[in-house]
Write an enzyme that holds these catalytic residues in place. Structure first.
Site, PDB file in Angstrom:
ATOM      1  N   HIS A 125     -12.196 -59.133   0.557  1.00 12.92           N
ATOM      2  CA  HIS A 125     -10.822 -59.420   0.977  1.00 12.92           C
ATOM      3  C   HIS A 125      -9.813 -58.642   0.137  1.00 12.92           C
ATOM      4  O   HIS A 125      -8.838 -58.106   0.648  1.00 12.92           O
ATOM      5  CB  HIS A 125     -10.550 -60.919   0.862  1.00 12.92           C
ATOM      6  CG  HIS A 125      -9.128 -61.295   1.139  1.00 12.92           C
ATOM      7  ND1 HIS A 125      -8.591 -61.276   2.406  1.00 12.92           N
ATOM      8  CD2 HIS A 125      -8.128 -61.682   0.297  1.00 12.92           C
ATOM      9  CE1 HIS A 125      -7.325 -61.644   2.338  1.00 12.92           C
ATOM     10  NE2 HIS A 125      -7.018 -61.895   1.083  1.00 12.92           N
TER      11      HIS A 125
ATOM     12  N   TYR B 178     -20.817 -62.784   0.030  1.00 11.66           N
ATOM     13  CA  TYR B 178     -21.120 -63.656   1.159  1.00 11.66           C
ATOM     14  C   TYR B 178     -21.453 -62.874   2.429  1.00 11.66           C
ATOM     15  O   TYR B 178     -21.881 -63.464   3.429  1.00 11.66           O
ATOM     16  CB  TYR B 178     -19.923 -64.583   1.437  1.00 11.66           C
ATOM     17  CG  TYR B 178     -18.599 -63.852   1.450  1.00 11.66           C
ATOM     18  CD1 TYR B 178     -18.157 -63.175   2.577  1.00 11.66           C
ATOM     19  CD2 TYR B 178     -17.808 -63.814   0.301  1.00 11.66           C
ATOM     20  CE1 TYR B 178     -16.961 -62.482   2.569  1.00 11.66           C
ATOM     21  CE2 TYR B 178     -16.609 -63.124   0.289  1.00 11.66           C
ATOM     22  CZ  TYR B 178     -16.190 -62.462   1.422  1.00 11.66           C
ATOM     23  OH  TYR B 178     -15.006 -61.757   1.396  1.00 11.66           O
TER      24      TYR B 178
ATOM     25  N   ARG C 186     -14.712 -55.230   7.954  1.00 14.39           N
ATOM     26  CA  ARG C 186     -14.088 -55.081   6.640  1.00 14.39           C
ATOM     27  C   ARG C 186     -15.183 -54.709   5.652  1.00 14.39           C
ATOM     28  O   ARG C 186     -15.978 -55.542   5.236  1.00 14.39           O
ATOM     29  CB  ARG C 186     -13.422 -56.401   6.247  1.00 14.39           C
ATOM     30  CG  ARG C 186     -12.470 -56.300   5.065  1.00 14.39           C
ATOM     31  CD  ARG C 186     -12.078 -57.697   4.617  1.00 14.39           C
ATOM     32  NE  ARG C 186     -13.213 -58.376   3.986  1.00 14.39           N
ATOM     33  CZ  ARG C 186     -13.318 -59.698   3.862  1.00 14.39           C
ATOM     34  NH1 ARG C 186     -12.388 -60.486   4.347  1.00 14.39           N
ATOM     35  NH2 ARG C 186     -14.362 -60.235   3.262  1.00 14.39           N
TER      36      ARG C 186
END
Length: 337
Positions: free
Chosen positions: A260, A268, A256
């Site tokens: 998100h 992170y 990814r």
């Protein structure tokens, strides 16, 4: 290059073991380019404050979404997730419809009641996604059962993430499909993070496809950035399901490349990890192979990108100029009569 005309039909044309034709290989590249262009436009609209709510992209996931859906036939069913925009496009979804939906306009597939990927298009046999992603697996299993009882000869394909595959609904739906030998394909999109939780904090297993043995079904792990490999693996699974041999579990290993959602800066994620995965960009990998096989030139690439940019911009402008739903429609279609 004009838009592909093969959406929804490749499976019926192919004999077992047959390779993709050169026009079909170009189709796969086109769909991945189109998916990324749509995602880039969605991010731009979000940053301009024109798109409200969650904005999700499939950057890095294009080969998995496009290659898998390209293996389906016209009568098959698709239950995509929020990073599977490419699968929608392969099934024949229009770019106008995508942006009418993203901008929550009155003529969108949800009639303006949602502005993200929560929509269905029964005309294209596309259902989902729902926010509780694991719940799509028993839903897909139920559709596979219904299609079998009706003698449709249809296959159902759905997806789950590396985080979502730990929910109970996934186990229940897949176990049911395995016991009843239903024509279901489940693709685990292992994109390294469940929101901010890395894979090694979620699973002790090295391969998520190893779970398949517990259900008594085939399982395989593949490079999810290789669109041809994704297609061939999914085609074999679809062919097996159509022959009545039951479900297959496929783990597609990807990355990814964005957070998100657009509101997540992905701080992170180690920078060196992102840099390593950039080398496996599915579009760049596909383009390199097609250029080596003399199917693409810089001129044809530039033409294709220009046509796609014009298509996306026209769809965005059309959606932006379209009206929102009238307030009095807010309660319509919400409850069953």
């Amino acid at each position: 290059m004009t838009a592909p005309t093969t959406a929804g039909a490749p499976h019926e044309r192919r004999a077992p073991g047959a390779k993709l034709s050169n026009p079909e290989r170009l189709d796969l590249y086109y769909y991945m380019l189109l998916a990324r262009a749509c995602d880039d436009a969605i991010l731009r609209l979000y940053r301009q404050g024109k798109l409200v709510g969650g904005a999700y992209t499939g950057n890095g996931n294009e080969a998995t979404a496009v290659g898998s859906a390209y293996a389906l036939g016209e009568r098959d069913y698709l239950f995509p997730m929020h990073r599977d925009l490419g699968a929608h496009l392969v099934r024949g979804q229009t770019v106008r419809n995508i942006f009418l939906q993203q901008l929550a306009r009155g003529e969108s597939l949800t009639r303006g009641r949602d502005g993200t990927g929560h929509y269905a298009d029964p005309a294209l046999r596309i259902y989902g996604n729902v926010s509780h992603l694991g719940a799509m697996v028993p839903m897909a299993a139920g559709v596979a059962l219904a299609a079998t009882m009706r003698g449709e000869g249809a296959v159902v394909m759905t997806y789950i993430g590396d985080g979502g595959c730990n929910t109970g609904e996934v186990h229940e739906g897949l176990n049911m499909a395995a016991v009843m030998r239903l024509p279901l394909i489940l693709i685990i999109e292992n994109n390294q993070f469940a929101y901010s939780t890395p894979v090694d904090r979620q699973h002790a297993a090295l391969r998520l496809s190893d779970r398949a043995a517990g259900y008594g079904i085939p399982g395989t792990t593949i490079d999810g950035t290789n669109v041809t490999l994704v297609y061939e693996t999914c085609w074999n699974a679809v062919d097996r399901a159509r022959r009545g041999e039951g479900p297959t579990l496929i783990e597609s290993v990807t990355m990814r490349m964005h957070g998100h959602s657009a509101s997540d800066d992905a701080s992170y994620v180690p920078k060196e990890m992102l840099e390593e995965w950039k080398k496996k960009d599915p579009l760049a990998r596909c383009e390199k192979i097609l250029r080596a096989d003399r199917l693409l030139s810089q001129e044809s690439i530039d033409t294709m990108k220009s046509e796609i940019a014009a298509l996306v911009e026209e769809a965005v402008a059309f959606a932006a100029e379209s009206p929102y739903p009238p307030g009095e429609d807010a309660g319509k279609g919400v409850y069953a009569p």
